[in-house]
Design an enzyme around this catalytic site. Structure first.
Site, PDB file in Angstrom:
ATOM      1  N   ASP A   1       0.895  -1.114  -0.072  1.00 26.54           N
ATOM      2  CA  ASP A   1      -0.215   0.097  -0.217  1.00 26.54           C
ATOM      3  C   ASP A   1       0.829   1.146   0.051  1.00 26.54           C
ATOM      4  O   ASP A   1       0.435   2.416   0.505  1.00 26.54           O
ATOM      5  CB  ASP A   1      -0.830   0.211   1.051  1.00 26.54           C
ATOM      6  CG  ASP A   1      -1.734  -1.172   1.313  1.00 26.54           C
ATOM      7  OD1 ASP A   1      -2.516  -1.547   0.297  1.00 26.54           O
ATOM      8  OD2 ASP A   1      -1.858  -1.947   2.415  1.00 26.54           O
TER       9      ASP A   1
ATOM     10  N   LYS B   1       2.782   2.050  -5.001  1.00 28.15           N
ATOM     11  CA  LYS B   1       3.245   1.641  -6.226  1.00 28.15           C
ATOM     12  C   LYS B   1       2.550   1.773  -7.580  1.00 28.15           C
ATOM     13  O   LYS B   1       2.975   2.147  -8.806  1.00 28.15           O
ATOM     14  CB  LYS B   1       3.264  -0.100  -6.352  1.00 28.15           C
ATOM     15  CG  LYS B   1       4.278  -0.351  -5.005  1.00 28.15           C
ATOM     16  CD  LYS B   1       4.385  -1.864  -4.983  1.00 28.15           C
ATOM     17  CE  LYS B   1       2.943  -2.696  -4.486  1.00 28.15           C
ATOM     18  NZ  LYS B   1       2.854  -2.119  -3.037  1.00 28.15           N
TER      19      LYS B   1
ATOM     20  N   GLY C   1      -4.030  -4.289  -4.552  1.00 28.02           N
ATOM     21  CA  GLY C   1      -4.861  -3.321  -5.184  1.00 28.02           C
ATOM     22  C   GLY C   1      -3.770  -2.004  -5.296  1.00 28.02           C
ATOM     23  O   GLY C   1      -2.893  -1.743  -4.621  1.00 28.02           O
ATOM     24  N   HIS C   2      -3.836  -1.717  -6.763  1.00 24.91           N
ATOM     25  CA  HIS C   2      -3.177  -0.327  -6.971  1.00 24.91           C
ATOM     26  C   HIS C   2      -4.008   0.562  -7.431  1.00 24.91           C
ATOM     27  O   HIS C   2      -5.023   0.614  -8.165  1.00 24.91           O
ATOM     28  CB  HIS C   2      -2.165  -0.823  -8.141  1.00 24.91           C
ATOM     29  CG  HIS C   2      -1.020  -1.225  -8.204  1.00 24.91           C
ATOM     30  ND1 HIS C   2      -0.311  -2.073  -8.793  1.00 24.91           N
ATOM     31  CD2 HIS C   2      -0.571  -1.964  -6.883  1.00 24.91           C
ATOM     32  CE1 HIS C   2       0.635  -2.779  -8.212  1.00 24.91           C
ATOM     33  NE2 HIS C   2       0.566  -2.814  -7.022  1.00 24.91           N
TER      34      HIS C   2
ATOM     35  N   GLN D   1       1.840  -6.193  -2.820  1.00 26.78           N
ATOM     36  CA  GLN D   1       1.980  -6.174  -1.575  1.00 26.78           C
ATOM     37  C   GLN D   1       3.578  -5.485  -1.509  1.00 26.78           C
ATOM     38  O   GLN D   1       3.828  -4.362  -2.002  1.00 26.78           O
ATOM     39  CB  GLN D   1       2.062  -7.765  -1.201  1.00 26.78           C
ATOM     40  CG  GLN D   1       0.787  -8.204  -0.942  1.00 26.78           C
ATOM     41  CD  GLN D   1       0.490  -8.911  -2.270  1.00 26.78           C
ATOM     42  OE1 GLN D   1       1.397  -9.513  -2.999  1.00 26.78           O
ATOM     43  NE2 GLN D   1      -0.620  -9.161  -2.444  1.00 26.78           N
TER      44      GLN D   1
END
Length: 427
Positions: free
Chosen positions: A13, A16, A40-41, A223
């Site tokens: 988180d 990225k 999630g991005h 991650q």
């Protein structure tokens, strides 16, 4: 020719997606090399916000070929839904490439993930319940289903039958659940075959040929370093290798072809799920970080645990990844604090340590030792150059660089695509 690995230097988180998007227009391929839809991005372009779970962030750049590598575990239903969602928003997904060797998440993986977590009670890991761990377990146990198996109905049936012999025994006799029907899974997954076929290829060959032709490749981890199954805060980790070594095994690109390794790191620290977190805050400062930083998990919707910057974690990330650069994100969130603590060491059983302890027990009992830096009140969200930042903000960045072990080459001062200060270019 350049292959750049970009990965999280904390517990994930870190932002990225923003970093990938910054480089997206100047690379030819963006490769997701591990994880599943447990990550999630978030990418913000103009007034549009995109939450990506399986698709590489490069999918949003029209000139980039996005690749899902062999190290990823794919839930076909989730992937197809994500593709559909982007298509409906006018994003072209036709260039997507998927490794024929990537493993698939099935309904029984999701079921076992959820019931196992509930069974563990207070000892639960804090998984997302999306079947990622069980899918990786089947991969290691050599009973996994790969993308290529979708195109051979006989092999697919054999593999599902083999996996369910054990899985149904566990579901029925241990968890008192209904067993999973072979034909139900088989029919569902055969239905995905033709939908996915246009995207499937030998991605290792594709990427190595691209490097031979002088193309630029960005390897995008999900991650973060401390969630790595080998190098993270085990057992409170993910089931794959987000670290730089995973970029090689998960993409089929050899380590000598990677020229730069960029660690994304927040100006403070967050994590989702269970596990140790020495600088975690349980007071108003923690809630303030969470609120201003919008610290809600993209995939899970869970509130992230928040704490101050931890230099020991940063140095550890440099060590295990061979980081050449840091991309510092969310500096703007710290605006408004009179003093900003930075963790420079731990106290463990009355002794000071300056490196991340090798013992998990020691890490659980680590108490942060802080240095306090002067804060700033000026709005920095419009800063375009390092010199535009207030003196104390510049001092904070320089101090983090000094104690973290690698140069800070870019700084995020807001969520927008244009809210990044580049000090040293990555390409």
């Amino acid at each position: 020719m350049s292959a750049i690995a970009l990965l999280g230097a904390q517990w994930g988180d870190e932002g990225k997606g923003k970093a990938t998007d910054l480089l997206g227009d100047r690379v030819d391929y963006v490769v997701r090399y591990q994880g599943g839809n447990n990550a999630g991005h978030t990418v913000v372009i103009g007034d549009q916000k995109y939450a990506l779970h399986l698709l590489p962030s490069g999918i949003l750049s029209p000139n980039v070929i996005p690749v899902i590598g062999n190290g990823v575990v794919i839930d076909p239903a989730v992937l197809l839904e994500e593709i559909k969602g982007l298509n409906e928003r006018g994003i072209d997904t036709s260039k997507l490439k998927i490794s024929t060797n990537a493993h698939l998440i099935t309904p029984y993986h999701r079921t076992i993930d959820k019931v196992s977590e509930r069974f563990l009670g207070k000892s639960k890991i804090g998984t997302t319940g999306r079947g990622i761990g069980p899918a990786y377990a089947d991969k290691i146990n050599r009973i996994g289903i790969r993308v290529q198996d979708l195109f051979d109905p006989s092999i697919l049936r054999q593999k599902i039958e083999g996996a369910l012999k054990d899985k149904n025994q566990i579901l029925i006799k241990v968890f008192n659940r209904k067993g999973v029907e072979v034909d139900e899974v088989l029919n569902e997954y055969l239905g995905y075959a033709e939908l996915l076929r246009p995207f499937v290829t030998d991605t290792s060959l594709l990427l190595n040929k691209a490097l031979d032709a002088g193309k630029n490749i960005l390897l995008e981890g999900s991650q973060g370093t401390l969630l790595d199954v080998d190098h993270g805060t085990y057992p409170f980790v993910t089931s794959s290798n987000p670290t730089a070594g995973g970029a090689c095994t998960g993409s089929g690109i050899g380590p000598t072809r990677i020229t730069r390794v960029i660690g994304i790191i927040k100006a403070y620290t967050t994590r989702v799920g269970s596990g140790p977190f020495p600088t975690e805050l349980f007071d108003e400062d923690g809630e303030k970080l969470r609120t201003i930083g919008g610290e809600i998990g993209v995939t899970t919707g869970r509130a992230r645990r928040c704490g101050w910057y931890d230099a020991l974690i940063a140095r550890y990330a440099v060590r295990v990844n061979g980081l050449t650069d840091f991309f510092l994100t969310k500096l703007d969130v710290l605006t408004g604090w009179e003093k900003i603590p930075v963790c420079v060491g731990y106290e463990i059983e009355g002794k000071r340590v300056d490196e991340l302890p090798a013992s998990q027990s020691d890490f659980h009992h680590a108490k942060p030792i802080y240095e306090y830096l002067p804060g700033w009140s000026e709005d920095i969200s419009g800063a375009k150059r390092f010199e535009d930042l207030p003196e104390n903000a510049r001092g904070y960045v320089k101090y983090l660089e000094e104690i973290s072990g690698a140069p800070i080459s870019a700084i995020g001062v807001g969520p927008g695509r244009d809210q990044t200060i580049v000090i040293r270019d990555f390409i």
